[in-house]
Scaffold this motif. Structure first.
Motif, mmCIF file in Angstrom:
data_model
loop_
_atom_site.group_PDB
_atom_site.id
_atom_site.type_symbol
_atom_site.label_atom_id
_atom_site.label_comp_id
_atom_site.label_asym_id
_atom_site.label_seq_id
_atom_site.Cartn_x
_atom_site.Cartn_y
_atom_site.Cartn_z
ATOM 1 N N MET A 195 43.496 41.700 43.405
ATOM 2 C CA MET A 195 43.115 40.618 42.583
ATOM 3 C C MET A 195 44.356 39.814 41.901
ATOM 4 N N THR A 196 44.395 38.517 42.099
ATOM 5 C CA THR A 196 45.463 37.777 41.555
ATOM 6 C C THR A 196 44.880 36.967 40.389
ATOM 7 N N MET A 197 45.631 36.336 39.596
ATOM 8 C CA MET A 197 45.383 35.422 38.566
ATOM 9 C C MET A 197 44.530 34.222 38.782
ATOM 10 N N THR A 198 44.446 33.737 40.085
ATOM 11 C CA THR A 198 43.578 32.730 40.380
ATOM 12 C C THR A 198 42.186 33.074 40.619
ATOM 13 N N THR A 199 41.824 34.358 40.657
ATOM 14 C CA THR A 199 40.584 34.467 40.734
ATOM 15 C C THR A 199 39.784 34.322 39.450
ATOM 16 N N PRO A 200 40.373 34.901 38.231
ATOM 17 C CA PRO A 200 39.580 34.569 36.929
ATOM 18 C C PRO A 200 39.978 33.059 36.742
ATOM 19 N N ALA A 201 41.034 32.535 37.009
ATOM 20 C CA ALA A 201 41.191 31.137 36.755
ATOM 21 C C ALA A 201 40.018 30.190 37.340
ATOM 22 N N LEU A 202 39.561 30.519 38.543
ATOM 23 C CA LEU A 202 38.532 29.773 39.323
ATOM 24 C C LEU A 202 37.190 29.642 38.298
ATOM 25 N N LEU A 203 37.002 30.668 37.395
ATOM 26 C CA LEU A 203 35.882 30.598 36.442
ATOM 27 C C LEU A 203 36.214 29.282 35.347
ATOM 28 N N SER A 241 32.531 35.468 27.546
ATOM 29 C CA SER A 241 32.976 35.177 28.722
ATOM 30 C C SER A 241 34.228 34.491 29.144
ATOM 31 N N PHE A 242 34.409 33.454 28.090
ATOM 32 C CA PHE A 242 35.605 32.678 28.467
ATOM 33 C C PHE A 242 36.817 33.617 27.884
ATOM 34 N N VAL A 243 36.598 34.334 26.802
ATOM 35 C CA VAL A 243 37.945 35.124 26.221
ATOM 36 C C VAL A 243 38.145 36.474 27.251
ATOM 37 N N LEU A 244 36.978 37.153 27.613
ATOM 38 C CA LEU A 244 37.317 38.001 28.682
ATOM 39 C C LEU A 244 37.968 37.461 29.827
ATOM 40 N N CYS A 245 37.704 36.303 30.226
ATOM 41 C CA CYS A 245 38.233 35.629 31.551
ATOM 42 C C CYS A 245 39.815 35.548 31.299
ATOM 43 N N THR A 246 40.172 34.803 30.050
ATOM 44 C CA THR A 246 41.479 34.848 29.797
ATOM 45 C C THR A 246 42.363 36.026 29.556
ATOM 46 N N LEU A 247 41.650 37.130 28.894
ATOM 47 C CA LEU A 247 42.141 38.482 28.795
ATOM 48 C C LEU A 247 42.508 38.939 30.145
ATOM 49 N N SER A 248 41.427 38.719 31.048
ATOM 50 C CA SER A 248 41.717 39.126 32.519
ATOM 51 C C SER A 248 42.923 38.542 33.030
ATOM 52 N N MET A 249 43.259 37.293 33.013
ATOM 53 C CA MET A 249 44.276 36.780 33.508
ATOM 54 C C MET A 249 45.530 37.419 32.806
ATOM 55 N N GLY A 285 46.648 45.854 36.763
ATOM 56 C CA GLY A 285 45.666 45.215 37.464
ATOM 57 C C GLY A 285 43.998 45.820 37.148
ATOM 58 N N LEU A 286 44.010 47.195 36.600
ATOM 59 C CA LEU A 286 42.707 47.678 36.524
ATOM 60 C C LEU A 286 42.125 47.299 35.317
ATOM 61 N N ALA A 287 42.934 46.887 34.370
ATOM 62 C CA ALA A 287 42.829 46.249 33.066
ATOM 63 C C ALA A 287 41.976 44.821 33.517
ATOM 64 N N GLY A 288 42.829 44.148 34.185
ATOM 65 C CA GLY A 288 42.357 42.725 34.751
ATOM 66 C C GLY A 288 41.092 42.857 35.134
ATOM 67 N N GLN A 289 41.039 43.710 36.225
ATOM 68 C CA GLN A 289 39.649 43.841 36.815
ATOM 69 C C GLN A 289 38.291 44.035 35.867
ATOM 70 N N ILE A 290 38.594 45.217 35.114
ATOM 71 C CA ILE A 290 37.741 45.437 34.183
ATOM 72 C C ILE A 290 37.120 44.417 33.358
ATOM 73 N N ALA A 291 38.347 43.604 32.970
ATOM 74 C CA ALA A 291 37.952 42.315 31.847
ATOM 75 C C ALA A 291 37.476 41.248 32.667
ATOM 76 N N PHE A 292 37.662 41.129 34.103
ATOM 77 C CA PHE A 292 37.043 40.033 34.764
ATOM 78 C C PHE A 292 35.574 40.262 34.950
ATOM 79 N N GLY A 293 35.269 41.673 35.501
ATOM 80 C CA GLY A 293 33.649 42.123 35.548
ATOM 81 C C GLY A 293 32.992 41.959 34.480
ATOM 82 N N ALA A 294 33.659 42.174 33.285
ATOM 83 C CA ALA A 294 32.902 42.026 31.768
ATOM 84 C C ALA A 294 32.645 40.504 31.843
ATOM 85 N N SER A 295 33.554 39.819 31.890
ATOM 86 C CA SER A 295 33.597 38.395 31.895
ATOM 87 C C SER A 295 32.305 37.657 32.724
ATOM 88 N N LEU A 296 32.399 38.207 33.808
ATOM 89 C CA LEU A 296 31.121 37.948 34.780
ATOM 90 C C LEU A 296 29.875 38.411 34.256
#
Length: 130
Positions: A1-9, A70-78, A86-97
């Motif tokens: 997963m790259t930074m652009t994935t959460p950036a899309l949200l 959700s916005f904060v978690l998305c930012t944290l994911s990035m 990577g794992l922390a980013g994926q977890i934060a992104f999942g929590a954001s979703l």
């Protein structure tokens, strides 16, 4: 997963928060109008509307809260992805979703309550015509 994935949200969450804020402002305006219209003597229909408005205010606040989380978690994911965690980013992104989904589900319930408010208003109009 790259930074652009959460950036899309980002644009989606921003627009959603804007829509929630607009709903809040319209609701505040309705409350002020109801207060002006009813004054000191509150009819039964107005009492039903007041309870409905209270419930909707609570739900809109909840919608906004979950949207911001959700916005904060998305930012944290990035941030985590930027730091190569990577794992922390994926977890934060999942929590954001998940937070975004909760926000949308609360929004769906608030829309249902809003329709009930319109029904109350229609009943009031029917009673005035009778």
């Amino acid at each position: 997963m790259t930074m652009t994935t959460p950036a899309l949200l980002f644009p989606a969450i921003s627009l959603l928060l804007l829509a929630y804020t607009n709903r809040f402002l319209v609701l505040a305006q309705l409350i002020r109008q109801l207060n002006t219209r009813e004054g000191g003597q509150v009819r039964d229909m107005a009492k039903r509307q007041i309870e409905n408005l209270r419930q909707r205010m609570f739900l809109i606040r909840s919608m906004q809260r979950w949207g911001v989380i959700s916005f904060v978690l998305c930012t944290l994911s990035m941030f985590f992805l930027f730091m190569q965690w990577g794992l922390a980013g994926q977890i934060a992104f999942g929590a954001s979703l998940a937070s975004l989904m909760l926000s949308l589900l609360v929004s769906l319930y608030e829309i249902q309550i809003s329709c009930n408010a319109i029904k109350i208003e229609l009943e009031s109009m029917e009673q005035e015509q009778a």
